[in-house]
Scaffold this motif. Structure first.
Motif, PDB file in Angstrom:
ATOM      1  N   GLY A 284     -16.929 -14.598  53.783  1.00  0.00           N
ATOM      2  CA  GLY A 284     -17.465 -15.829  53.207  1.00  0.00           C
ATOM      3  C   GLY A 284     -17.927 -16.833  54.237  1.00  0.00           C
ATOM      4  O   GLY A 284     -18.771 -17.689  53.958  1.00  0.00           O
ATOM      5  N   MET A 285     -17.381 -16.758  55.453  1.00  0.00           N
ATOM      6  CA  MET A 285     -17.751 -17.692  56.517  1.00  0.00           C
ATOM      7  C   MET A 285     -19.187 -17.482  56.993  1.00  0.00           C
ATOM      8  O   MET A 285     -19.842 -18.401  57.478  1.00  0.00           O
ATOM      9  N   LYS A 286     -19.672 -16.237  56.870  1.00  0.00           N
ATOM     10  CA  LYS A 286     -20.978 -15.897  57.438  1.00  0.00           C
ATOM     11  C   LYS A 286     -22.103 -16.696  56.797  1.00  0.00           C
ATOM     12  O   LYS A 286     -23.114 -16.972  57.440  1.00  0.00           O
TER      13      LYS A 286
ATOM     14  N   LYS B  94      -5.466  -7.244  44.098  1.00  0.00           N
ATOM     15  CA  LYS B  94      -6.523  -7.195  45.115  1.00  0.00           C
ATOM     16  C   LYS B  94      -7.740  -6.470  44.551  1.00  0.00           C
ATOM     17  O   LYS B  94      -7.650  -5.734  43.578  1.00  0.00           O
ATOM     18  N   GLY B  95      -8.884  -6.708  45.167  1.00  0.00           N
ATOM     19  CA  GLY B  95     -10.104  -6.014  44.752  1.00  0.00           C
ATOM     20  C   GLY B  95     -10.767  -6.595  43.514  1.00  0.00           C
ATOM     21  O   GLY B  95     -11.553  -5.912  42.851  1.00  0.00           O
TER      22      GLY B  95
ATOM     23  N   LEU C 160     -19.318 -16.812  41.931  1.00  0.00           N
ATOM     24  CA  LEU C 160     -19.302 -18.265  41.839  1.00  0.00           C
ATOM     25  C   LEU C 160     -20.751 -18.736  41.896  1.00  0.00           C
ATOM     26  O   LEU C 160     -21.507 -18.315  42.781  1.00  0.00           O
ATOM     27  N   THR C 161     -21.144 -19.591  40.948  1.00  0.00           N
ATOM     28  CA  THR C 161     -22.523 -20.071  40.957  1.00  0.00           C
ATOM     29  C   THR C 161     -22.766 -20.965  42.163  1.00  0.00           C
ATOM     30  O   THR C 161     -21.844 -21.634  42.658  1.00  0.00           O
ATOM     31  N   SER C 162     -23.998 -20.982  42.647  1.00  0.00           N
ATOM     32  CA  SER C 162     -24.344 -21.778  43.834  1.00  0.00           C
ATOM     33  C   SER C 162     -24.099 -23.257  43.565  1.00  0.00           C
ATOM     34  O   SER C 162     -24.336 -23.754  42.448  1.00  0.00           O
TER      35      SER C 162
ATOM     36  N   TYR D 142     -18.644 -10.738  50.633  1.00  0.00           N
ATOM     37  CA  TYR D 142     -19.256 -11.989  50.149  1.00  0.00           C
ATOM     38  C   TYR D 142     -20.286 -11.726  49.063  1.00  0.00           C
ATOM     39  O   TYR D 142     -20.380 -12.450  48.089  1.00  0.00           O
ATOM     40  N   LYS D 143     -21.109 -10.700  49.223  1.00  0.00           N
ATOM     41  CA  LYS D 143     -22.101 -10.327  48.220  1.00  0.00           C
ATOM     42  C   LYS D 143     -21.934  -8.845  47.885  1.00  0.00           C
ATOM     43  O   LYS D 143     -22.432  -8.008  48.643  1.00  0.00           O
ATOM     44  N   PRO D 144     -21.237  -8.502  46.810  1.00  0.00           N
ATOM     45  CA  PRO D 144     -20.559  -9.396  45.863  1.00  0.00           C
ATOM     46  C   PRO D 144     -19.238  -9.918  46.420  1.00  0.00           C
ATOM     47  O   PRO D 144     -18.706  -9.362  47.386  1.00  0.00           O
TER      48      PRO D 144
END
Length: 417
Positions: free
Chosen positions: A36-38, A341-342, A347-349, A365-367
């Motif tokens: 998610g940081m990327k 887990k998994g 989450l909407t922008s 991150y995607k997904p």
């Protein structure tokens, strides 16, 4: 500057994000980071936070100006000592100073010796002695496992049976080495203060408040934290200054006198009791999730502030005292005992620039796919706590969050214990 942040959670996402916002900073690496940081331009490095030699090799190769250590585990293991020996600059306490968090007994004995207000306590290495002591006490009472516990070694027992279970559970794991601290349960609203410290120079944060219980109404088991906000309206300026004068500054002096001077971030967890502020605990690093709501309130350039501290320059810190920041943690069902887990979720922008998502336990991150208990934190910076709270919960109400849980009352009431 090129900087390295150690860690992988929401706290480290916030640290790296706010460092990268500085015009002084060319790039921020995070080891190991999370996917998610990327999205924020943070470069994740696939090196464990405990692989000290590999981290040092990376820092030298990339000509990292300095490293910011996020989590407590590497600090307890001596990461700062090893970086220093290798000629690398790391912001955090050395192994000896990290005992302020790593050993509950070290912290209690230090406070007792230097008259720093805290709960009365007794320590034990024997189960039967601990149980005998418990018989003579009233409840609620607090049982703390000595040593590193990743924020999960504390039981606030409301009954004797609960306290007895916590004592027996601790000694079952390792009866030969185990030490327990049993202390009175302080009553009052909680708050915390971060102090950024280096070689005698200190900058303090605004007060923040964390919500540790899993469920609404401050019920359920303790967690690493389900949400937070800052500043804290019921902590007056006089009380804040009293806390710095009677607790935070004296403990830094005490650490120096004991030959374990503290550098890095000192987290002071406090209870505003009827007798005034008292220490619940010290941590040797930024708190999670408080970091995610404190750093957005920093007016001063965060990277410049840490850089000035590290290089002995005069520092001034300014905070947005007329603003508030509030955040709510999204956690996997089953957290904290056995989180699923998994979980794949979306989450909407965020269309509102005052809002921010900090990621933690995600493997993709995607997904978005969860990998841990606490998955992400939704935050908002606004003119008031109520405004920030409204925006965060409006956003969450619009999300499809199957198998994901969050509290609906972050920021709504005083936390008494």
């Amino acid at each position: 500057m090129k900087l390295l942040v150690i860690g992988s959670g929401g706290r480290e996402h916030a640290i790296a994000y706010h460092l990268l916002k500085s015009p002084m900073v060319e790039s921020v690496f995070c080891a190991p980071g999370n996917p998610g940081m990327k999205a924020d331009g943070i470069s994740c490095v696939n090196i464990s936070e405990y692989a000290f030699e590999d981290l040092i090799t990376f820092a030298k190769k990339e000509q990292i100006d300095w490293t910011f250590v996020g989590p407590e585990g590497p600090l307890f293991e001596g990461i700062v000592d090893q970086f220093t020996q290798a000629g690398q600059i790391a912001f955090g306490p050395n192994q000896a100073a990290a005992q302020i968090e790593g050993s509950k007994l070290f912290a209690k004995e230090l406070m007792q010796k230097y008259g720093i207000p805290t709960a009365s306590y007794a320590s034990f290495t024997d189960q039967s002695a601990a149980l005998s002591y418990l018989d003579q006490q009233s409840v609620p009472i607090v049982v703390k496992v000595d040593g590193p516990a990743a924020g999960k070694g504390v039981t606030v027992a409301l009954t004797k049976e609960e306290a007895e279970k916590a004592i027996k559970s601790a000694f079952e794991k390792d009866s030969s080495q185990q030490r327990l601290v049993i202390e009175e349960c302080l009553i009052g609203p909680e708050f915390s203060i971060f102090s950024m410290v280096y070689k005698g120079k200190v900058c303090h944060s605004l007060p923040a408040r964390d919500h540790k219980r899993l469920l609404d109404g401050n019920l359920g088991p303790n967690t690493g934290g389900m949400g937070a906000f800052a500043p804290v309206g019921d902590i007056s300026e006089d009380l804040y200054q009293e806390t710095l004068r009677t607790i935070v500054e004296p403990v830094l002096v005490a650490m120096e006198k004991e030959g374990t001077p503290f550098n890095g971030v000192l987290y002071t967890g406090l209870m505003n009791t009827a007798e005034g502020p008292k220490v619940i605990e010290f941590n040797a690093r930024f708190g999670d999730p408080e970091t995610q709501v404190v750093l957005p309130l920093l007016k001063t350039d965060f990277a410049e502030l840490i850089n000035d501290l590290l290089h002995g320059r005069e520092t001034q810190v300014e905070w947005m005292e007329d603003k508030a920041c509030l955040g709510v943690i999204l956690a996997a069902e089953g957290y904290p005992a056995k989180p699923i887990k998994g979980i794949e979720f979306a989450l909407t922008s965020l269309m509102d620039p005052s809002m921010k998502i900090y990621y933690a336990g995600v493997s993709s991150y995607k997904p978005l796919i969860s990998s841990g208990g606490r998955i992400a934190m939704i935050t908002c910076l606004a003119d008031s706590k109520d405004q920030a709270q409204k925006k965060v919960y409006q956003y969450l109400a619009e999300q499809d969050l199957k198998q994901i849980i969050y509290r609906k009352d972050i920021g709504s009431f005083l936390l008494k214990s």
